[in-house]
Each structure stands twice: as C-alpha cells, then as structure tokens.
Design a protein around this motif. Structure first.
Motif, PDB file in Angstrom:
ATOM      1  N   GLN A 227     115.543  64.572 -11.603  1.00  0.00           N
ATOM      2  CA  GLN A 227     114.234  65.099 -11.239  1.00  0.00           C
ATOM      3  C   GLN A 227     113.611  64.241 -10.158  1.00  0.00           C
ATOM      4  O   GLN A 227     113.611  63.023 -10.228  1.00  0.00           O
ATOM      5  N   GLU A 228     113.086  64.928  -9.112  1.00  0.00           N
ATOM      6  CA  GLU A 228     112.457  64.205  -8.026  1.00  0.00           C
ATOM      7  C   GLU A 228     110.998  63.963  -8.356  1.00  0.00           C
ATOM      8  O   GLU A 228     110.324  64.805  -8.969  1.00  0.00           O
ATOM      9  N   ILE A 229     110.467  62.808  -7.920  1.00  0.00           N
ATOM     10  CA  ILE A 229     109.092  62.417  -8.182  1.00  0.00           C
ATOM     11  C   ILE A 229     108.493  61.841  -6.915  1.00  0.00           C
ATOM     12  O   ILE A 229     109.210  61.544  -5.944  1.00  0.00           O
ATOM     13  N   ALA A 230     107.157  61.712  -6.896  1.00  0.00           N
ATOM     14  CA  ALA A 230     106.436  61.034  -5.813  1.00  0.00           C
ATOM     15  C   ALA A 230     105.678  59.856  -6.390  1.00  0.00           C
ATOM     16  O   ALA A 230     105.099  59.954  -7.474  1.00  0.00           O
ATOM     17  N   VAL A 231     105.690  58.743  -5.669  1.00  0.00           N
ATOM     18  CA  VAL A 231     105.097  57.511  -6.164  1.00  0.00           C
ATOM     19  C   VAL A 231     104.150  56.957  -5.111  1.00  0.00           C
ATOM     20  O   VAL A 231     104.508  56.826  -3.937  1.00  0.00           O
ATOM     21  N   LYS A 232     102.917  56.659  -5.546  1.00  0.00           N
ATOM     22  CA  LYS A 232     101.941  56.012  -4.669  1.00  0.00           C
ATOM     23  C   LYS A 232     101.983  54.506  -4.927  1.00  0.00           C
ATOM     24  O   LYS A 232     102.031  54.067  -6.070  1.00  0.00           O
ATOM     25  N   ARG A 233     101.929  53.753  -3.839  1.00  0.00           N
ATOM     26  CA  ARG A 233     101.964  52.287  -3.970  1.00  0.00           C
ATOM     27  C   ARG A 233     100.786  51.694  -3.207  1.00  0.00           C
ATOM     28  O   ARG A 233     100.621  51.945  -2.018  1.00  0.00           O
ATOM     29  N   LEU A 234      99.958  50.938  -3.934  1.00  0.00           N
ATOM     30  CA  LEU A 234      98.805  50.318  -3.307  1.00  0.00           C
ATOM     31  C   LEU A 234      99.263  49.187  -2.387  1.00  0.00           C
ATOM     32  O   LEU A 234     100.002  48.308  -2.786  1.00  0.00           O
ATOM     33  N   SER A 235      98.842  49.245  -1.153  1.00  0.00           N
ATOM     34  CA  SER A 235      99.243  48.237  -0.174  1.00  0.00           C
ATOM     35  C   SER A 235      98.462  46.949  -0.390  1.00  0.00           C
ATOM     36  O   SER A 235      97.284  46.972  -0.756  1.00  0.00           O
ATOM     37  N   ARG A 236      99.133  45.811  -0.159  1.00  0.00           N
ATOM     38  CA  ARG A 236      98.476  44.509  -0.275  1.00  0.00           C
ATOM     39  C   ARG A 236      97.376  44.357   0.778  1.00  0.00           C
ATOM     40  O   ARG A 236      96.402  43.632   0.577  1.00  0.00           O
ATOM     41  N   VAL A 237      97.563  44.999   1.932  1.00  0.00           N
ATOM     42  CA  VAL A 237      96.607  44.850   3.028  1.00  0.00           C
ATOM     43  C   VAL A 237      95.601  46.001   3.050  1.00  0.00           C
ATOM     44  O   VAL A 237      94.829  46.129   3.990  1.00  0.00           O
ATOM     45  N   SER A 238      95.650  46.834   2.038  1.00  0.00           N
ATOM     46  CA  SER A 238      94.741  47.972   2.012  1.00  0.00           C
ATOM     47  C   SER A 238      93.302  47.507   1.866  1.00  0.00           C
ATOM     48  O   SER A 238      93.007  46.589   1.092  1.00  0.00           O
ATOM     49  N   GLY A 239      92.370  48.170   2.608  1.00  0.00           N
ATOM     50  CA  GLY A 239      90.956  47.843   2.473  1.00  0.00           C
ATOM     51  C   GLY A 239      90.370  48.409   1.196  1.00  0.00           C
ATOM     52  O   GLY A 239      89.286  48.012   0.756  1.00  0.00           O
ATOM     53  N   GLN A 240      91.055  49.369   0.595  1.00  0.00           N
ATOM     54  CA  GLN A 240      90.581  49.947  -0.654  1.00  0.00           C
ATOM     55  C   GLN A 240      91.107  49.158  -1.824  1.00  0.00           C
ATOM     56  O   GLN A 240      92.128  48.509  -1.736  1.00  0.00           O
ATOM     57  N   GLY A 241      90.415  49.265  -2.923  1.00  0.00           N
ATOM     58  CA  GLY A 241      90.803  48.522  -4.090  1.00  0.00           C
ATOM     59  C   GLY A 241      91.495  49.381  -5.125  1.00  0.00           C
ATOM     60  O   GLY A 241      91.826  50.551  -4.881  1.00  0.00           O
TER      61      GLY A 241
ATOM     62  N   PRO B 194      96.261  40.050 -17.281  1.00  0.00           N
ATOM     63  CA  PRO B 194      96.002  40.880 -16.094  1.00  0.00           C
ATOM     64  C   PRO B 194      97.309  41.261 -15.418  1.00  0.00           C
ATOM     65  O   PRO B 194      98.268  40.504 -15.393  1.00  0.00           O
ATOM     66  N   LYS B 195      97.330  42.442 -14.841  1.00  0.00           N
ATOM     67  CA  LYS B 195      98.492  42.918 -14.107  1.00  0.00           C
ATOM     68  C   LYS B 195      98.245  42.793 -12.628  1.00  0.00           C
ATOM     69  O   LYS B 195      97.118  42.961 -12.149  1.00  0.00           O
ATOM     70  N   SER B 196      99.306  42.524 -11.861  1.00  0.00           N
ATOM     71  CA  SER B 196      99.188  42.492 -10.413  1.00  0.00           C
ATOM     72  C   SER B 196      99.099  43.904  -9.892  1.00  0.00           C
ATOM     73  O   SER B 196      99.400  44.872 -10.584  1.00  0.00           O
ATOM     74  N   ILE B 197      98.725  44.024  -8.644  1.00  0.00           N
ATOM     75  CA  ILE B 197      98.568  45.347  -8.049  1.00  0.00           C
ATOM     76  C   ILE B 197      99.863  46.120  -8.097  1.00  0.00           C
ATOM     77  O   ILE B 197      99.903  47.308  -8.367  1.00  0.00           O
ATOM     78  N   ASN B 198     100.980  45.422  -7.816  1.00  0.00           N
ATOM     79  CA  ASN B 198     102.263  46.112  -7.778  1.00  0.00           C
ATOM     80  C   ASN B 198     102.769  46.457  -9.158  1.00  0.00           C
ATOM     81  O   ASN B 198     103.786  47.125  -9.286  1.00  0.00           O
ATOM     82  N   GLU B 199     102.122  45.969 -10.213  1.00  0.00           N
ATOM     83  CA  GLU B 199     102.549  46.295 -11.566  1.00  0.00           C
ATOM     84  C   GLU B 199     101.745  47.452 -12.142  1.00  0.00           C
ATOM     85  O   GLU B 199     101.927  47.838 -13.292  1.00  0.00           O
ATOM     86  N   VAL B 200     100.829  47.993 -11.346  1.00  0.00           N
ATOM     87  CA  VAL B 200      99.967  49.083 -11.836  1.00  0.00           C
ATOM     88  C   VAL B 200     100.774  50.369 -11.945  1.00  0.00           C
ATOM     89  O   VAL B 200     101.452  50.761 -11.008  1.00  0.00           O
ATOM     90  N   THR B 201     100.725  51.025 -13.087  1.00  0.00           N
ATOM     91  CA  THR B 201     101.312  52.361 -13.271  1.00  0.00           C
ATOM     92  C   THR B 201     100.285  53.230 -13.990  1.00  0.00           C
ATOM     93  O   THR B 201      99.426  52.732 -14.716  1.00  0.00           O
ATOM     94  N   ASN B 202     100.400  54.526 -13.810  1.00  0.00           N
ATOM     95  CA  ASN B 202      99.482  55.468 -14.447  1.00  0.00           C
ATOM     96  C   ASN B 202     100.039  55.904 -15.778  1.00  0.00           C
ATOM     97  O   ASN B 202     101.227  56.207 -15.882  1.00  0.00           O
ATOM     98  N   SER B 203      99.190  55.951 -16.804  1.00  0.00           N
ATOM     99  CA  SER B 203      99.606  56.424 -18.122  1.00  0.00           C
ATOM    100  C   SER B 203      98.504  57.303 -18.694  1.00  0.00           C
ATOM    101  O   SER B 203      97.325  57.082 -18.425  1.00  0.00           O
ATOM    102  N   LEU B 204      98.879  58.279 -19.434  1.00  0.00           N
ATOM    103  CA  LEU B 204      97.896  59.176 -20.003  1.00  0.00           C
ATOM    104  C   LEU B 204      98.316  59.584 -21.390  1.00  0.00           C
ATOM    105  O   LEU B 204      99.478  59.461 -21.766  1.00  0.00           O
ATOM    106  N   GLU B 205      97.340  60.102 -22.146  1.00  0.00           N
ATOM    107  CA  GLU B 205      97.618  60.648 -23.459  1.00  0.00           C
ATOM    108  C   GLU B 205      97.504  62.164 -23.366  1.00  0.00           C
ATOM    109  O   GLU B 205      96.460  62.707 -23.007  1.00  0.00           O
ATOM    110  N   ALA B 206      98.553  62.864 -23.660  1.00  0.00           N
ATOM    111  CA  ALA B 206      98.549  64.344 -23.572  1.00  0.00           C
ATOM    112  C   ALA B 206      98.548  64.949 -24.956  1.00  0.00           C
ATOM    113  O   ALA B 206      98.876  64.319 -25.936  1.00  0.00           O
ATOM    114  N   ARG B 207      98.188  66.194 -24.955  1.00  0.00           N
ATOM    115  CA  ARG B 207      98.161  66.893 -26.234  1.00  0.00           C
ATOM    116  C   ARG B 207      99.479  67.613 -26.463  1.00  0.00           C
ATOM    117  O   ARG B 207     100.198  67.931 -25.538  1.00  0.00           O
TER     118      ARG B 207
END
Length: 673
Positions: free
Chosen positions: A554-568, A660-673
């Motif tokens: 299965q193909e997926i798309a992954v967003k990665r927060l850049s270290r130099v990004s102005g956004q947090g 605490p987790k580093s930026i590169n260790e951030v993953t999204n998790s959710l609780e579904a029904r």
C-alpha cells in the motif's frame, strides 16, 4: 725344567711377563734417553721439574694410526704439543717403533726399523751420548757426564711452531740462514703449513710469510724496547723482551716474569702469531696478544685459491659461486689452504663438451680484487669482457680506470662490506650451463626491486580494501536486516488491523473507538527509502512531503517537518485543517497529480480523513461507514470539526513515556471507532 716338580715356575713366568709389559707402557721415570735406554710404545720421559713430557702421541682427534715423537706441557690438563720431531713422516705402529741413540745421533726408527728422523750430526763423538729433556722444554743431545756435558744438538735451534721462553728466534749473520716458526698444516696434521715467522735482518723486524715467499705482516723495527707494530709488548708485567744483534747473529728472546706462569708463543694454523698463558682456574689458554690483530682476512690467501674471505661471516672462508672445496676434510679442520675447484669445466678450450655454448661471466660487486692482475689496453668495459672471453687462460676480469684480467688461480679474494668504498666489481668466468639465465644488471636489479616493492604495496592495499569492503558489506547487511525487522513490525501492525476488518471482528459500538497502531521513525524511513529525493512529492512551508510504500504494498504519503521551517509543531499538525476552513483543500494536492486526479474524490477523501480524527470519538464514523463513504454510498458528508492530534507512542511499551520527542520522531496517532 719340569714345572710339576717346581709349582712356583708358572707364577714366576707370569710375574716376569707383567714386568715386561709395565716396562713397555710406563714412563722411564727419568729425563734421559741413553744408549742402553731407548724409548718406544707408551714410554715417556719427563723433565726434572715435571714441566714437560716427551713420547709418542696422536694429534687432535685423528682416527688415523699416525704417531709422532713430541713434547707437551705435563702440568697442563689440555694436551698441548710444543715440539714435534718427525712432523712430516709419522709412524703407524708406536709399539715396534723406537727412538734411540745410534752412530752418534738421536734416531727414530719406524715399525720396519727404517730411520725416518735424526739429529743429523756429521761429527763423530768419542764419549757416551745421552738425550735429556730439560725443565725449560729444551730437548738436547749431549756428550760426556752431567757435570761437564758438551752440547751437540738442541730442539731450541730446530723449533716447529712454538717459541719457548729463553729460546732465540735468530738470524745467522755468517751463514745467512733464518730460524723459522712454521704453523701446523691443520689441527690433526703437524706437517709444515703455509705460514712462517722469521727475522728479517736488514730491517731488524719480524715478518710473517705465506708459502715461505709472500710477506703479509711485519712487526716493525725494534726501537730499543718493543717492535713498533706490536704495542702490546709494553705490558711487560708478564713478559720481558730483549733484542740482540752482533757479528755472528741477530736474535730476539723473551722470558716470563714469574716462573710459575705457563706460557707459549706459537705460529697458529690461522696465519697469526699468538702469545698465550695457561689459566688453571678455567683450564684454558688465555690469549695475551696476536698479530695480525685487525681481521683474519688480513692473512694472505687464508682461504686458498678461489676461496673468498668474509670477515662478517663464520667460517671466514667460502668458495666462489659454482666452486666447491678441494678437500672437505681439510676445510672441516679449518685448513683452507687447498682452496676450491670448479664444479663444471669451462667451454673455452674444451672440445669434449657437447653443448657448445660460450662461457659467461658472473658479476661480483664490493670485492677486494685478487692479486697479480694483468693490464690490457682496451677502451671500454665490453672490450675488456671480450678480451677475457676470447682468452681461454683468462678466468676473470675487472674494469675501472683500466682493464685488468687474471690468469691462473685467484688468490687473496675478500668480500667487503657495502660501506667499504675500496672494493671493485669482479667478473668471474663460468660455464654457460651454470648461468642459463644472464645475471641481472644493476639497472635490472633496481627495476626488479622497485617492481617488488610496488607489488607488495599494491597487494597490501588490495588486502586492506577487501577487508574494508567486507566490513562495509557486513554493516550494510546488518542495516538491511534491521530494516527488514522494522518493516516486519510495521507490516505486522498494519496487517493485524486489516485482518480484524476482513474477519469482521471489529465490533462497531457507539462512543467506543479502536486503538490504531502508530509508526516509529525508523519504520517511516524504511517506507520512504530514508526520505530519498526520488520519493519526494513536494515542499510546503512546514517541510517536504514524501511518498512511501508499506510492506503490504500500500502506498502512503508522509509529511516531514523541516528543521529550518519557520513554522512550528502546532502549525504542522493543524495545516490541513486550516486549508479546510479556508476552502483551500486543493493546495494539499501535489502539482504532479493535478492533471490526473479527480478533484471531488480528492476532497471526499480529505473530508473522510478529517472525520476519522475528530476529538470526540462519537463524531468519528465507524469503519463500516467509512467503507460505505469511500464506495460512494453516502452522498452528503458531514463537515468535520477541529481534529485531534496526539504525540505518537511506542507500541512496544505498555505505558506511555513523558520523555519529550524530537521533531523527527513526531507521528500522528488517532483513536477510531
């Protein structure tokens, strides 16, 4: 006589036989040989003070039945011969040989009763004669009584290799005859060797001669105290030296300062004169001085014809290449005088050889060149070589300032060290069969050396590279194994959920969600090819977006927060929601997909996705509803509220960590029904 009537007769005969045997094997018990008392067998005579002994002996460790009449030190445990009568004519049977006075001389008769040695006096004597061994080692033949003897002959005037204290080393100024010390041939043969010491009258110095003709050492002139080239003579606390010269004779003599000292001065088989004293504590002879003292190779022709002397090796003598000792036995006894001989005859002048190949030359660098060269007028080294090659009598050549060739034997060859610049290169003529391959030149040797060193370096580098590649390969293999393990864990989590859906074990209950798995960073790295540029889909203000593939395909798309990004981190989590509220969902689409993607379906998928991540589980659709939504069964989808985001948790732990987790260790998790 009837021995039965006289039973004591056998005992008397036995006693007489024993007495005769003892008389034949025991010492005479005196220092004298007279007309009535000859010497034979194991009989010996001793000097009055017990310093010396005379009798038959076998030299060294010889197994031959060669016997000589000699004198040795009686008080020295190591038998040391100091004088030999018949040094050139041994007897084979000492029992039947006899030393006795005959016709006014002292004569040695061999086993066949043939005279083989004599004092060789021509004058006749009227009185009785006797031979006496004196306590100074002098063996004398004299006439008359002990009170008024007349000296006829003495061993001090006829030395072999040893010079006794009190004896003279003289030159007769009237007869012009020299007295000489001549070395033994070898340790098992007292026959005259090649080295001799004599007094040179015109210079008042002693010289050592090779083969009675070639001088190779001189003591230097007498300066009134010592000979100038023998500074050891200054140490006269043991020896007292004196030199006398008159119209009749010139001679040198010495005495020992302490009469208890046992000393000897002799011409060694090594070609050196040596002065030694006996040490009873060690049972050995102690060397006081020797000449020539610098090197053994200074002794002229020490290694014989075609022998090479090398002061850096033991033994000092070796044969030239492709030569062999003339006598192995002599060489084993340190007698190198016979030298060496060729193993293979030369082609030049030999018509019996079948191969017909011309002789060649063997290059020998750093050599002290042989004696007696002949100079040839040529203009180059090649002409010098050709001259020697075409002359069957020539056996070697050398070319420096001029061309030198050698005819006959090579004598006094010496191998010098590389640091000695006095040597030259000798080219030795050898049979072609011994040099099937031409000897390498200096240039070729240099090239071979460079090639060899380079080959070793390349080989070492290759081995090092192979070892490094193996280590790198092993590391890569270990990384791949780790990736497979991580992918397996990720695949196991994903497939577990898929299996639950397929088996219908997901119970859809209101207000109750399903805990879906989260992915760690390494699993995401595996799925995206370590965030490779080939898998990069685009770039946003928060950072890049990558496509990936799960182990299931299965193909997926992954967003990665850049270290130099102005956004947090907050903007990163809420970017999709902000685009929803601003009705800018199409900005999430990669530009490469705009021509092929159906916009309604894209918005529909985003809508369903946002509904699945609502904060309140009751607002989230069940999985069966999600499937119906995706199948298009639901036309109007509810608008999503603000989604819930949580920091990813480690599925391998039953409890969450507050770390605490580093930026590169951030993953999204959710609780579904």
């Amino acid at each position: 006589m009837d021995y039965k009537k006289n039973p004591s007769l056998p005992i008397m005969l036995s006693f007489l036989f024993i007495c005769l045997s003892l008389n034949n094997h025991l010492s005479l018990g005196a220092e004298t040989i007279s007309a009535n008392q000859p010497l034979s067998g194991d009989q010996t005579i001793s000097s009055n003070g017990g310093n010396f002994e005379l009798g038959f002996f076998t030299p060294g460790n010889s197994s031959r039945s060669n016997y000589y009449i000699g004198i040795w030190f009686k008080k020295v445990s190591l038998r040391t011969i100091v004088w030999v009568a018949n040094r050139e004519t041994p007897v084979s049977d000492r029992i039947s040989s006899v030393l006795r006075i005959s016709d006014g001389n002292l004569v040695l008769f061999n086993e066949s009763q043939i005279p083989i040695w004599s004092t060789n006096l021509s004058s006749t004597s009227s009185g009785p004669l006797e031979a006496v061994l004196q306590d100074d080692g002098n063996f004398v033949l004299r006439e008359g009584s002990a009170n008024s003897p007349k000296l006829l002959w003495q061993s001090f005037d006829n030395p072999t290799d040893t010079w006794f204290p009190g004896a003279k080393m003289a030159y007769n100024n009237r007869t012009k005859q020299n007295m000489r010390l001549i070395s033994w041939k070898n340790s098992e043969d007292p026959a005259p060797g090649l080295f001799a010491l004599e007094l040179q009258q015109n210079t008042n110095s002693y010289i050592i001669l090779w083969n009675k003709s070639v001088p190779y050492w001189s003591s230097g002139p007498w300066n009134g105290k010592i000979f100038s080239s023998v500074p050891e003579m200054i140490a006269n606390y043991i020896y007292n030296f004196s030199y006398v010269s008159n119209e009749n004779e010139s001679y040198f003599t010495y005495s020992v300062a302490h009469t208890s000292t046992i000393s000897r001065f002799f011409m060694n088989i090594s070609g050196q004169i040596q002065q030694q004293s006996w040490l009873e504590s060690t049972k050995q002879w102690n060397l006081f001085w020797s000449q020539p003292r610098t090197t053994q190779c200074e002794v002229y022709a020490f290694c014989g014809p075609f022998g090479v002397c090398n002061q850096q090796s033991m033994p000092f003598c070796n044969c030239l290449k492709y030569f062999q000792p003339t006598s192995d036995k002599s060489w084993n006894l340190s007698d190198f005088s016979a030298g060496c001989a060729r193993k293979t005859s030369l082609q030049c002048g030999n018509d019996t050889l079948a191969n017909g190949k011309r002789d060649k030359f063997w290059e020998m660098p750093n050599m002290k060149l042989p004696d007696h060269p002949q100079t040839v007028a040529v203009g180059s080294s090649s002409e010098c070589e050709s001259t020697c090659l075409n002359n069957c009598s020539c056996i070697a050549y050398a070319y420096g300032d001029h061309c030198s060739i050698w005819i006959g034997e090579l004598l006094n060859l010496q191998q010098l060290t590389s640091a000695d610049t006095n040597g030259g290169t000798l080219y030795l003529k050898l049979a072609a069969s011994e040099l099937s391959v031409s000897p390498p030149s200096k240039k070729r040797m240099t090239l071979l050396l460079i090639f060899g060193i380079t080959s070793v370096i390349v080989l070492c580098a290759s081995i090092s590279m192979c070892i490094w590649q193996r280590k790198m390969s092993k590391r890569k293999e270990n990384r791949q194994i780790n990736k497979r393990n991580q992918a397996h864990r990720m695949f196991h989590s994903e497939s577990h959920v898929q299996e639950l859906i397929d088996l219908g074990e997901l119970k859809e209950e209101d207000e109750k969600g399903l805990d879906l798995p989260s992915y760690d960073l390494e699993s995401i790295r595996v799925a995206t090819g370590i965030f490779s540029d080939e898998n990069k889909l685009g770039q946003g203000g928060y950072g890049p977006v990558y496509k990936g593939k799960l182990p299931s395909g299965q193909e997926i798309a992954v967003k990665r927060l850049s270290r130099v990004s102005g956004q947090g981190l907050k903007e990163f989590k809420n970017e999709a929601w902000g685009l929803w509220t601003d009705n800018m969902l199409m900005d999430l689409m990669d530009e490469t997909l705009r021509d092929t993607c159906i916009a309604d379906q894209f918005v529909k998928c985003l809508n369903i996705g946002l509904l699945c991540v609502q904060s309140n589980p009751s607002d989230r659709p069940t999985m069966s509803i999600v499937i119906k939504m995706l199948d298009g069964e639901t036309v109007n989808l509810p608008a999503p509220k603000r989604p819930a985001f949580v920091i990813g948790r480690d599925q391998s732990s039953s409890t969450s960590s507050n770390k605490p987790k580093s930026i590169n260790e951030v993953t999204n998790s959710l609780e579904a029904r």
